[in-house]
Write an enzyme that holds these catalytic residues in place. Structure first.
Site, PDB file in Angstrom:
ATOM      1  N   TYR A  25       0.920  -1.326  -0.033  1.00 41.30           N
ATOM      2  CA  TYR A  25       0.045  -0.200  -0.015  1.00 41.30           C
ATOM      3  C   TYR A  25       0.862   1.269   0.020  1.00 41.30           C
ATOM      4  CZ  TYR A  25      -3.825   3.207   0.954  1.00 41.30           C
ATOM      5  OH  TYR A  25      -4.550   4.116   1.039  1.00 41.30           O
ATOM      6  N   GLU A  48       1.813   6.573  -6.904  1.00 37.41           N
ATOM      7  CA  GLU A  48       0.543   7.454  -7.207  1.00 37.41           C
ATOM      8  C   GLU A  48       0.772   9.041  -7.158  1.00 37.41           C
ATOM      9  OE1 GLU A  48      -3.302   5.974  -5.736  1.00 37.41           O
ATOM     10  OE2 GLU A  48      -2.604   3.903  -5.868  1.00 37.41           O
TER      11      GLU A  48
END
Length: 231
Positions: free
Chosen positions: A169, A176
């Site tokens: 994660y 991102e």
């Protein structure tokens, strides 16, 4: 004596056509993400050896990642109509962040921030997304597909399902954010308002990521606590 009611336990999970549909959906996603990961990994040795990492983006984004990630829109629908028990808000947040990256960043600006000479940070961020998203989804969709098929999920797969996110994660989120940051320049040239929107997204990413991360940790504790009780 008053009549006593006999209750029949409800079967856990979906049944009938719903189960068949969800099994097909999860299996299709498992195969799609598996293909995406395997094909990208097959291109890396030659790309790294020849210092041509941007070509990996050009060869994988349109035919694989864009279509594969777009399938996640159905997850929002599944949550909204209660086909699955996943919370709508957290599902929508996670899907929206990824669709922003693929449709709002990589689709219009990928050639400038990833698949171009000198875009090394963008190239590695793209690889981070493919790795973090792909490994996570292969594990997750495989877990659901096995469960919906009526099979027993191996203990090691369950461990992967509820532990690998601790590492994957943060990799995914940082990748991102890097891609969004790299797109600020091209977005501003397209429309200044779009640049301001992306800046706002980066500001929201910090609390939003915290909400999703803590939600996954809470889900892990809940599942493993229930598993220990069952054992």
């Amino acid at each position: 004596m008053p009549a006593t009611k006999t209750t029949t336990p409800r079967p856990s999970g979906p049944s009938g056509l719903t189960r068949g549909y969800l099994f097909t959906y999860n299996t299709a996603n498992l195969l799609a993400w598996g293909t995406c990961i395997a094909y990208t990994a097959s291109l890396l040795p030659a790309a790294l050896a020849s210092n041509s990492l941007p070509t990996v983006f050009n060869q994988t984004f349109n035919p694989l990642l864009l279509a594969t990630q777009s399938l996640a829109l159905l997850e929002v629908v599944h949550s909204l109509v209660r086909l699955v028990r996943a919370p709508f808000i957290t599902t929508a947040m996670q899907v929206a962040s990824r669709l922003l990256v693929v449709w709002g960043i990589l689709a219009p600006f990928g050639g400038e921030i990833v698949g171009a000479k000198g875009a090394q940070a963008g190239d590695y961020a793209y690889m981070g997304c493919v790795a973090a998203w792909g490994i996570t989804e292969v594990i997750r969709y495989g877990f659901f597909a096995i469960t919906l098929s009526g099979g027993s999920v191996p203990a090691w797969w369950t461990w992967l399902r509820y532990n690998t996110f601790y590492v994957l994660y943060p990799i995914g989120i940082s990748s991102e954010c890097t891609l969004i940051f790299k797109a600020l320049g091209p977005a501003g040239e397209l429309n200044p308002l779009y640049r301001y929107f992306l800046i706002a997204v980066l500001v929201i990413y910090v609390p939003g990521s915290y909400v999703l991360y803590t939600h996954m940790i809470a889900q892990r504790r809940k599942v493993l606590r229930g598993k220990r009780r069952a054992d």
